[in-house]
Design an enzyme around this catalytic site. Structure first.
Site, PDB file in Angstrom:
ATOM      1  N   GLU B  38       0.834  -1.201   0.000  1.00 18.73           N
ATOM      2  CA  GLU B  38       0.000   0.000   0.000  1.00 18.73           C
ATOM      3  C   GLU B  38       0.871   1.255   0.000  1.00 18.73           C
ATOM      4  OE1 GLU B  38      -2.219  -0.893   3.535  1.00 18.73           O
ATOM      5  OE2 GLU B  38      -2.955  -2.731   2.603  1.00 18.73           O
ATOM      6  N   GLU B  69      -4.361  -6.744   2.634  1.00 23.89           N
ATOM      7  CA  GLU B  69      -3.164  -7.447   3.109  1.00 23.89           C
ATOM      8  C   GLU B  69      -3.162  -8.915   2.740  1.00 23.89           C
ATOM      9  OE1 GLU B  69      -4.771  -5.177   4.760  1.00 23.89           O
ATOM     10  OE2 GLU B  69      -3.256  -3.648   5.127  1.00 23.89           O
ATOM     11  N   GLN B  91       1.967  -1.973   5.750  1.00 27.99           N
ATOM     12  CA  GLN B  91       2.246  -0.567   6.042  1.00 27.99           C
ATOM     13  C   GLN B  91       2.717  -0.379   7.491  1.00 27.99           C
ATOM     14  OE1 GLN B  91      -0.763   2.838   5.458  1.00 27.99           O
ATOM     15  NE2 GLN B  91       0.447   2.740   3.578  1.00 27.99           N
ATOM     16  N   PHE B  92       2.104  -1.101   8.385  1.00 34.38           N
ATOM     17  CA  PHE B  92       2.565  -1.211   9.767  1.00 34.38           C
ATOM     18  C   PHE B  92       2.518  -2.700  10.108  1.00 34.38           C
ATOM     19  CE2 PHE B  92       1.471   3.201   9.782  1.00 34.38           C
ATOM     20  CZ  PHE B  92       2.172   3.794  10.824  1.00 34.38           C
ATOM     21  N   ALA B  93       3.451  -3.159  10.944  1.00 33.78           N
ATOM     22  CA  ALA B  93       3.466  -4.577  11.310  1.00 33.78           C
ATOM     23  C   ALA B  93       2.148  -4.995  11.945  1.00 33.78           C
ATOM     24  CB  ALA B  93       4.614  -4.856  12.277  1.00 33.78           C
ATOM     25  N   ASP B  94       1.473  -4.039  12.576  1.00 34.01           N
ATOM     26  CA  ASP B  94       0.189  -4.330  13.223  1.00 34.01           C
ATOM     27  C   ASP B  94      -0.808  -4.945  12.232  1.00 34.01           C
ATOM     28  OD1 ASP B  94       0.348  -2.065  15.814  1.00 34.01           O
ATOM     29  OD2 ASP B  94       1.685  -1.900  14.112  1.00 34.01           O
ATOM     30  N   PHE B  95      -0.748  -4.478  10.973  1.00 41.48           N
ATOM     31  CA  PHE B  95      -1.735  -4.935   9.984  1.00 41.48           C
ATOM     32  C   PHE B  95      -1.389  -6.297   9.397  1.00 41.48           C
ATOM     33  CE2 PHE B  95      -1.819  -0.139   9.492  1.00 41.48           C
ATOM     34  CZ  PHE B  95      -2.719  -0.006  10.530  1.00 41.48           C
ATOM     35  N   ILE B  96      -0.271  -6.867   9.838  1.00 40.26           N
ATOM     36  CA  ILE B  96       0.118  -8.192   9.353  1.00 40.26           C
ATOM     37  C   ILE B  96      -0.940  -9.219   9.772  1.00 40.26           C
ATOM     38  CG2 ILE B  96       1.480  -9.075  11.313  1.00 40.26           C
ATOM     39  CD1 ILE B  96       3.661  -9.822   9.238  1.00 40.26           C
ATOM     40  N   HIS B 138      -0.506   0.802  16.324  1.00 45.23           N
ATOM     41  CA  HIS B 138       0.660   1.248  15.556  1.00 45.23           C
ATOM     42  C   HIS B 138       1.928   1.102  16.390  1.00 45.23           C
ATOM     43  CE1 HIS B 138      -2.674   3.073  13.337  1.00 45.23           C
ATOM     44  NE2 HIS B 138      -1.881   3.169  12.309  1.00 45.23           N
TER      45      HIS B 138
END
Ligand SMILES: Cc1ncc(C[n+]2csc(CCOP(=O)(O)OP(=O)(O)O)c2C)c(N)n1
Lengths: 351, 336
Positions: B38, B69, B91-96, B138
């Site tokens: 993204e 994702e 975009q952030f590891a959180d969204f993995i 985040h």
């Protein structure tokens, strides 16, 4: 449907005038709140990610106006207007953004991730689109319990690409759930323009694939949004099954306050800034015979007083004690000050 | 390290720039390498890690995706199976979490299910870590969700040199690699990097500081806090602390872990991921199992508290490890 409280219903014309004034106040309140938040961010009083919804107030106000106490709303990350429309106290909302003890999450989470179930506002996680299945669950409860409530989930055109959105809409169609999906199509998902997000022109067109109706609406035109929202919400409430409204709008500021948004055309921004929902609605109020100069002055004063009180309240509020980081992991470990239980109330509809 | 006087050889680079260089160099070196995620193309990524790639390699190899994702990882697997080397970005590891299924079920099991005959040379880059007011979504350090999944490799560089060298190795590896880059390090650390191609092997830890009294085993963001703490206790308490940087979390470098434990007899594991279920527990078990006779004290762990990373500054500070907390933990263990 307006609540009947026993008193005689006001005459239609007067009721309409009062409704218009209320809508105008709400829209200006949301705008002023947005602007104040941006300023507080620049002053380092609000830390972390700040996502401005400036320019998109009409759709938030218009969709929420017909909602009744007990309805369920899941706002997206720039929808602080939904909180204000549902009757969340502006001071507590401001305290939430500043990470204070009196905020909705008691300083635990940032920006709009704290919710207020008592006012029918679900605090969404950051995972875009993940609140749509949740709204289906709320709607499922209304269906099972035969309650005349609806659930509303707001999402961006960017979030529409997540699988969760498909799963939610499909289920809503199968179960004929009382749920309204509201797509805020503001043309950009961070830097990604709508054309790179999807190859169709309207997200609303997807509704047909799930067996319900989609509507496209000029999102900066409060009158248009309210008119459509009333119709669609009435139909959902009456058991007509889910609906999808796509509001075409524009994000005035960057994705977040950190983002100068250099990827977009200044002409485009200018064009959309000139479609400011507030003067458009003032034009209508003027046509309706309101003394617009007087109304503007009165409204601004009321708005400023409310916002200043909210900022003062948040400023005066303390940060939580460090050890509170370990509280609230499980329900009942530490209750928010003055927070009601799951009992649902909320604002009266503006109609 | 190459000295600044040796002509054009040394180039100062931030951690962020080092990752960017690795991407540029690997894309130039191998036309099968491509980047997808993204806002990675036009914007150059939310943190500017992929800046310049679009101009250099064009939109067929630097692809802005919709917010999807699961698609980003899944499509990465499909391309990788057929010999491409995708480097995909969360975009952030959180969204993995939104790509979790494709990672742990599709990618990680691929070789096993195909009798070792199908490879998945994909890298999933994930900016992780706290300390930037990112709050719950985040700030996450989700490495332990993956360090127990056979078939994956997991790396977490803490220096600019390693950021570059490990990314190159990850791209050249034929297995799926999750590459956690710590957001707080992006612009806060800088090093002279040698000119030209170099790699850092996967699966090898590195002693960052030798010591006699006690070992800290750490990785990622807490390496720097650990080194600071080691310097403080050396000066103030005369303690000699060894610091081992794991660099790769799966597979773990058991040799290096046991070697440092045997050398000093006292082990403190430090990580920013939360305590319970973090990799520190695994390391403690390895040390207890295989170096028990050498120990002069219990294996201790210092990690984020067992809660979410909260937003309000006093809460965040309370939850996360920092230099002062490490100093205190060293003193306690040393006194044991
Ligand atoms: C699953 C997931 N992926 C990525 C992000 C990072 N992110 C936050 S907002 C955003 C853009 C959202 O665009 P849109 O849904 O159109 O809403 P808008 O911000 O335009 O109001 C992105 C990519 C996220 N929050 N969640």
């Amino acid at each position: 449907m307006a609540e009947q409280d026993g008193s005689a219903a006001p005459a239609p014309v007067a009721a309409r005038a009062a409704q218009d004034v209320e809508l105008y106040y709400r829209m200006k309140l949301v705008r002023a709140f947005e602007e104040r938040v941006s300023r507080l961010h620049r002053q380092n009083k609000i830390l972390g990610g700040v996502y401005s919804g400036a320019g998109q107030e009409a759709l938030v106000v218009g969709i929420c106006a017909p909602l009744e106490p007990g309805d369920f709303t899941a706002p997206l990350h720039r929808d602080l207007g939904v909180f204000l429309m549902r009757g969340v106290d502006p001071g507590r909302l401001m305290a939430q953004l500043m990470g204070k003890e009196t905020g909705l999450s008691r300083g635990k989470d940032s920006f709009l991730h704290g919710g207020d179930i008592a006012h029918g506002v679900f605090g969404s996680s950051s995972m875009l689109g993940s609140s749509l299945p949740v709204a289906c669950g709320a709607a499922l409860k209304f269906k099972i319990k035969r309650e005349r409530h609806i659930a509303v989930a707001f999402f961006g055109e960017g979030a529409s690409s997540r699988g969760d959105v498909h799963e939610a809409m499909n289920f809503a169609g199968v179960q004929k759930l009382p749920v309204l999906f509201v797509c805020e199509n503001n043309r950009y998902a961070y830097s990604t323009p709508f054309e790179k997000q999807t190859s169709i022109e309207n997200i609303a067109d997807r509704a047909a694939a799930y067996g319900f109706r989609g509507h496209v609406c000029p999102g900066n035109d409060l009158l248009a949004v309210v008119g459509l929202a009333e119709r669609v919400i009435d139909s959902i409430r009456a058991g007509g099954g889910p609906g999808l409204i796509e509001c075409k709008t524009y994000r005035w500021r960057g994705h977040s306050e950190h983002d100068p948004a250099l990827y977009r055309d200044q002409e485009e921004l200018l064009e959309w800034e000139s479609r400011d929902p507030i003067p458009l609605f003032e034009f209508y109020l003027d046509k309706r015979g309101h003394d617009i100069n007087r109304l503007r002055a009165e409204t601004d004063e009321k708005v400023n007083t409310t916002i200043q009180a909210a900022v003062d309240f948040a400023d005066r509020s303390p940060y939580p004690e460090p050890e509170e980081a370990l509280e609230d992991l499980y329900v009942g470990q530490g209750a928010a000050p003055g927070a009601p239980s799951a009992a649902v109330n909320g604002r009266r509809p503006i109609r | 390290m190459v000295g600044a006087l040796s002509g054009n050889l040394a180039m100062e680079a931030t951690y962020l720039k080092a990752i960017n260089q690795a991407l540029h160099e690997e894309m130039a070196r191998d036309e099968n390498v491509f980047v997808m995620g993204e806002d990675v193309a036009e914007l150059g990524g939310a943190f500017k890690v992929t800046e310049g790639l679009l101009t250099a390699f064009g939109e067929e190899r630097v692809i802005d995706t919709p917010i999807s994702e699961s698609l980003i990882v899944g499509a990465g697997v499909g391309a990788a199976v057929l010999g491409m080397r995708p480097v995909v970005e969360m975009q952030f590891a959180d969204f993995i979490s939104c790509g979790f299924d494709q990672i742990v079920n599709t990618a990680a099991t691929l070789s096993y299910r195909h009798g070792g005959k199908a490879s998945c040379p994909m890298v999933v880059r994930a900016p992780s870590g706290a300390g930037v007011h990112g709050a719950l979504f985040h700030s996450q350090n989700p490495e332990a969700w993956f360090t127990r999944v056979p078939g994956l490799k997991v790396v977490a560089p803490a220096t600019a040199y390693d950021a570059k060298g490990l990314l190159k190795s990850a791209i050249r590896d034929d297995n799926p690699v999750i590459y956690f880059e710590h957001k707080r390090l992006y612009r806060s650390i800088k090093e002279d990097l040698p000119d030209g191609d170099f790699t850092v092997p996967l699966g090898k830890a590195e002693v960052r500081r030798e010591g006699r009294d006690l070992s800290i085993i750490t990785y990622g963001g807490t390496l720097h806090q650990s080194l600071d703490a080691a310097r403080i206790v050396e000066k103030e308490d005369g303690l000699s602390v060894e610091v081992l940087d794991l660099r790769t979390l799966l597979p773990l470098d058991r040799e290096a872990i046991l070697a440092t434990a045997r050398r000093t007899g006292k082990v403190l594991v430090v990580h920013e991921d939360r305590l319970t279920g973090g990799i520190g527990g695994e390391i403690a078990a390895i040390v207890a199992d295989e170096a028990f006779d050498y120990l002069d004290g219990p294996v201790r762990r210092l990690a984020a508290l067992d809660t979410h990373v909260p937003f309000a500054p006093p809460l965040e500070e309370f939850v996360l490890p920092n230099t002062n907390k490490i100093v205190e933990a060293i003193r306690n263990l040393a006194a044991y």
